[in-house]
Design a protein around this motif. Sequence first.
Motif, PDB file in Angstrom:
ATOM      1  N   SER A  24       0.840  -1.199   0.000  1.00 11.17           N
ATOM      2  CA  SER A  24       0.000   0.000   0.000  1.00 11.17           C
ATOM      3  C   SER A  24       0.872   1.243   0.000  1.00 11.17           C
ATOM      4  CB  SER A  24      -0.892  -0.008   1.252  1.00 11.17           C
ATOM      5  OG  SER A  24      -1.526   1.227   1.462  1.00 11.17           O
ATOM      6  N   PHE A  25       0.277   2.379  -0.378  1.00 12.33           N
ATOM      7  CA  PHE A  25       0.963   3.654  -0.216  1.00 12.33           C
ATOM      8  C   PHE A  25       1.201   3.955   1.266  1.00 12.33           C
ATOM      9  CE2 PHE A  25      -0.236   5.131  -4.556  1.00 12.33           C
ATOM     10  CZ  PHE A  25       0.996   5.668  -4.910  1.00 12.33           C
ATOM     11  N   LYS A  26       0.266   3.507   2.101  1.00  9.99           N
ATOM     12  CA  LYS A  26       0.377   3.774   3.536  1.00  9.99           C
ATOM     13  C   LYS A  26       0.133   2.482   4.319  1.00  9.99           C
ATOM     14  CE  LYS A  26      -2.692   7.146   3.490  1.00  9.99           C
ATOM     15  NZ  LYS A  26      -3.538   8.288   3.960  1.00  9.99           N
ATOM     16  N   PRO A  27       1.102   1.540   4.274  1.00  5.85           N
ATOM     17  CA  PRO A  27       0.905   0.269   4.985  1.00  5.85           C
ATOM     18  C   PRO A  27       0.848   0.487   6.493  1.00  5.85           C
ATOM     19  CG  PRO A  27       3.169   0.460   4.200  1.00  5.85           C
ATOM     20  CD  PRO A  27       2.407   1.600   3.591  1.00  5.85           C
ATOM     21  N   ASP A  28       0.083  -0.362   7.152  1.00  3.15           N
ATOM     22  CA  ASP A  28      -0.133  -0.236   8.592  1.00  3.15           C
ATOM     23  C   ASP A  28       1.059  -0.801   9.364  1.00  3.15           C
ATOM     24  OD1 ASP A  28      -2.212   0.217  10.840  1.00  3.15           O
ATOM     25  OD2 ASP A  28      -1.484  -1.826  11.186  1.00  3.15           O
ATOM     26  N   LEU A  29       1.592  -0.035  10.318  1.00  2.00           N
ATOM     27  CA  LEU A  29       2.771  -0.453  11.072  1.00  2.00           C
ATOM     28  C   LEU A  29       2.501  -1.704  11.900  1.00  2.00           C
ATOM     29  CD1 LEU A  29       4.196   2.962  12.308  1.00  2.00           C
ATOM     30  CD2 LEU A  29       5.312   1.368  10.745  1.00  2.00           C
ATOM     31  N   ASP A  30       1.351  -1.786  12.525  1.00  2.00           N
ATOM     32  CA  ASP A  30       1.046  -2.953  13.346  1.00  2.00           C
ATOM     33  C   ASP A  30       1.031  -4.223  12.506  1.00  2.00           C
ATOM     34  OD1 ASP A  30       0.885  -1.505  15.696  1.00  2.00           O
ATOM     35  OD2 ASP A  30      -1.271  -1.108  15.463  1.00  2.00           O
ATOM     36  N   LEU A  55       2.993  -4.864  10.013  1.00  2.00           N
ATOM     37  CA  LEU A  55       4.384  -5.287   9.852  1.00  2.00           C
ATOM     38  C   LEU A  55       4.857  -6.067  11.072  1.00  2.00           C
ATOM     39  CD1 LEU A  55       7.186  -5.267   8.466  1.00  2.00           C
ATOM     40  CD2 LEU A  55       7.619  -3.089   9.633  1.00  2.00           C
ATOM     41  N   TYR A  56       4.591  -5.544  12.259  1.00  2.00           N
ATOM     42  CA  TYR A  56       5.065  -6.208  13.480  1.00  2.00           C
ATOM     43  C   TYR A  56       4.403  -7.575  13.662  1.00  2.00           C
ATOM     44  CZ  TYR A  56       6.832  -1.524  14.388  1.00  2.00           C
ATOM     45  OH  TYR A  56       7.480  -0.319  14.277  1.00  2.00           O
ATOM     46  N   GLU A  57       3.186  -7.720  13.179  1.00  5.83           N
ATOM     47  CA  GLU A  57       2.516  -9.018  13.246  1.00  5.83           C
ATOM     48  C   GLU A  57       3.175 -10.026  12.303  1.00  5.83           C
ATOM     49  OE1 GLU A  57      -1.539  -8.227  12.338  1.00  5.83           O
ATOM     50  OE2 GLU A  57      -1.939  -7.172  14.228  1.00  5.83           O
ATOM     51  N   ARG A  58       3.758  -9.538  11.217  1.00  8.02           N
ATOM     52  CA  ARG A  58       4.364 -10.434  10.230  1.00  8.02           C
ATOM     53  C   ARG A  58       5.757 -10.913  10.640  1.00  8.02           C
ATOM     54  NH1 ARG A  58       3.289  -8.184   4.080  1.00  8.02           N
ATOM     55  NH2 ARG A  58       1.080  -7.635   4.289  1.00  8.02           N
ATOM     56  N   LEU A  59       6.439 -10.158  11.493  1.00  3.04           N
ATOM     57  CA  LEU A  59       7.831 -10.452  11.799  1.00  3.04           C
ATOM     58  C   LEU A  59       7.963 -11.335  13.035  1.00  3.04           C
ATOM     59  CD1 LEU A  59       9.491  -6.979  11.072  1.00  3.04           C
ATOM     60  CD2 LEU A  59       9.141  -8.934   9.538  1.00  3.04           C
ATOM     61  N   PRO A  60       8.954 -12.256  13.054  1.00  3.96           N
ATOM     62  CA  PRO A  60       9.085 -13.225  14.144  1.00  3.96           C
ATOM     63  C   PRO A  60       9.865 -12.683  15.338  1.00  3.96           C
ATOM     64  CG  PRO A  60      10.704 -13.710  12.454  1.00  3.96           C
ATOM     65  CD  PRO A  60       9.900 -12.542  11.943  1.00  3.96           C
ATOM     66  N   TYR A  61       9.716 -11.395  15.628  1.00  4.06           N
ATOM     67  CA  TYR A  61      10.437 -10.777  16.736  1.00  4.06           C
ATOM     68  C   TYR A  61       9.498  -9.829  17.472  1.00  4.06           C
ATOM     69  CZ  TYR A  61      14.792 -12.311  14.475  1.00  4.06           C
ATOM     70  OH  TYR A  61      15.804 -13.058  13.922  1.00  4.06           O
ATOM     71  N   PRO A  70      10.766   1.705  10.261  1.00  5.19           N
ATOM     72  CA  PRO A  70       9.612   1.410   9.401  1.00  5.19           C
ATOM     73  C   PRO A  70       8.849   2.659   8.970  1.00  5.19           C
ATOM     74  CG  PRO A  70       9.741  -0.205  11.162  1.00  5.19           C
ATOM     75  CD  PRO A  70      10.782   0.842  11.463  1.00  5.19           C
ATOM     76  N   VAL A  71       8.704   3.619   9.875  1.00  5.17           N
ATOM     77  CA  VAL A  71       7.982   4.855   9.525  1.00  5.17           C
ATOM     78  C   VAL A  71       8.694   5.587   8.401  1.00  5.17           C
ATOM     79  CG1 VAL A  71       7.287   7.132  10.362  1.00  5.17           C
ATOM     80  CG2 VAL A  71       6.945   5.125  11.805  1.00  5.17           C
ATOM     81  N   ARG A  72      10.016   5.683   8.494  1.00  6.45           N
ATOM     82  CA  ARG A  72      10.806   6.368   7.474  1.00  6.45           C
ATOM     83  C   ARG A  72      10.772   5.601   6.148  1.00  6.45           C
ATOM     84  NH1 ARG A  72      13.419  11.475   7.829  1.00  6.45           N
ATOM     85  NH2 ARG A  72      15.244  11.489   6.473  1.00  6.45           N
ATOM     86  N   LEU A  73      10.777   4.273   6.237  1.00 11.08           N
ATOM     87  CA  LEU A  73      10.702   3.467   5.021  1.00 11.08           C
ATOM     88  C   LEU A  73       9.396   3.710   4.278  1.00 11.08           C
ATOM     89  CD1 LEU A  73      12.156  -0.069   5.849  1.00 11.08           C
ATOM     90  CD2 LEU A  73      13.060   1.608   4.244  1.00 11.08           C
TER      91      LEU A  73
END
Length: 269
Positions: A145-151, A153-159, A176-179
Amino acid sequence: MDDVLPAYSGQMVMFGRGVGRMQFDPGEISETGDALFVAPLCQARHFSVSGPAKVFGVSLNFRGWAALSGLSVHDYHDCFLQPETVLPDGLAEEFASLAPRWRNGELDDTSVLDSMAGIVRRGLSKLPEQHLTVIDRTLEWLSSSFKPDLDELYERLPYSKRQSQRLVAQFFGQSPVRLVRRYRAVRAATLLSIPDLPEEIEAEIREAFYDQAHLIKEIRFFTGRTPKRLQPDAGLPINEMLGPDGYSAVDLFGSGEAEQLRRDGLDKA
């Protein structure tokens, strides 16, 4: 050549002839030698090349930079690096020897490129699977997305959230915000460079920014151009770097734009 390079991936560069210069900070201009690495760029940077010039290069994606250099992009970005900073001693010396050997006729163009590819191949280290997961899932998230949701991303990562933020900065050089800011600007720049862009996509782009001034500011910061200058003269490096192939790690048309472009017959524009 006198231009601006967009925020871009790491580069392995050999100058057979000519000299390049890049401005990283106000008043700080770095000059190339025979062999160097350009650390990943987190914002657009002014550069020039004094010719006649002959330059050979290898472009490293996020996986490639991590596997070859082992360097954190958070610590090493927007700068020139000497071969020995990136490569083991033997490979660094081999890389540094290529330009003199090309100039004295011992190597031709194809041999130089084969040698550079061989150095990369022998220099790569295997990345831990979980680190590959961070890189790949972050790229998928950026493409969504143009504006992907930060939460998301954290749900997708194993950390944990904190570890995820640290590893994203390690592999991408930015939070992530800057990316999100960076790829929103690059995606917008790529799409706005397409002639006769469908109104639906142009509206989607404008909705992703606060206002026109914000759009212009962000595109200028990350690409070095304003929307009016997004169709540079043919033959300049930025043509390839801002094109879809130049950002192949991230699907710049990942939020429905690809289907819309196909409907309008502009996907090959």
